[in-house]
Design a protein around this motif. Structure first.
Motif: not given
Length: 262
Positions: A220-236
């Motif tokens: 379900g990761i399709e956009t840079h917004e998706d990555m930002h959302r998870l990155h902010a939560a602590g995903f590596h």
């Protein structure tokens, strides 16, 4: 029976056929002759950032054919040329149209690349195959193996020097990942019962992850917004496949995704 367990049954049959043709001992001898030493796949994610594991994926049970016209070796080069931190290579043949030959060819062409073999591991034998093919990492699906099976595969992987990406879908599976000592955990945002996808799964499970684990967001990761959302939560890191492959130009799609993320 779920799709996951249907796949698992076909993999058991494949392992029986493969083992009849080549024993563990023969695979070990092959590994020794090749001299392959897997790289530390987990160490890639010691640095926080937009680390993408780009997936070579021609088909899936939920999507059918995704990019049957693309050649895995060409896709791998395009990904690596456009910023992939690592590659995930589908090797399951019936449902995903993968092949372990793809992994071998990509390893031969890119000796320094970090490669995850993406398959449905049901037997330690498959880890010997993975190492012989040049994998650095393998996938453990807790929903398929349960606690005891996951622990056994994790022990075997570590004995062989392979990194294990332990995949979870819910709180119970995250608790299992913690108990077996997983240090690289993939949170799959797909609901296995109805195949719906929500990034909220990653956000809900993040606080329950093993303390020192590196976390990978999957599905379900399709956009840079998706990555930002998870990155902010602590995903590596982020495993991304379908959204890149279905463009027909996955390397260019990856370059855009990473560029917009920074």
């Amino acid at each position: 029976m779920s799709v996951l367990h249907k796949i698992g049954k076909t993999v058991e049959e494949r392992v029986r056929r493969d083992r009849a043709q080549q024993s563990e001992e023969e695979l070990l001898a092959q590994i020794e002759a090749l001299g392959w030493q897997p790289k530390d796949f987990r160490a890639l994610f010691d640095r926080r950032g937009f680390n993408v594991i780009a997936e070579v994926k021609l088909a899936s049970p939920s999507r059918g054919d995704i990019a049957p016209q693309l050649k895995p070796l060409e896709v791998a080069k395009a990904y690596l040329d456009n910023g992939a931190a690592a590659l995930s290579i589908l090797t399951e043949p019936l449902f995903f149209k993968g092949d372990i030959a793809y992994l071998k060819a990509i390893r031969a062409a890119h000796p320094d690349a970090y490669l995850l073999q993406k398959d449905f591991v049901v037997d330690p034998y498959q880890l010997y195959q993975a190492k012989a093919a040049g994998a650095d990492a393998i996938l453990i699906i807790v929903a398929l193996l349960g606690e005891e099976g996951s622990a056994e595969i994790l022990r075997t992987a570590r004995k062989l020097g392979l990194t294990a990406l332990v995949e979870v879908h819910n709180e119970e599976e995250m608790a299992i990942a913690t108990r077996i000592g997983a240090d690289l955990v993939g949170v799959n945002n797909r609901n296995l019962k109805d195949l719906t996808i929500s990034l909220d799964v990653s956000l809900q499970l993040r606080p329950l992850a093993p303390k020192n684990a590196r976390l990978i967001g999957e599905s379900g990761i399709e956009t840079h917004e998706d990555m930002h959302r998870l990155h902010a939560a602590g995903f590596h890191g982020f495993l991304v496949g379908t959204s890149l492959m279905r463009t027909g130009k996955p390397g260019e799609a990856l370059a855009r995704l990473i560029q917009h993320a920074h």
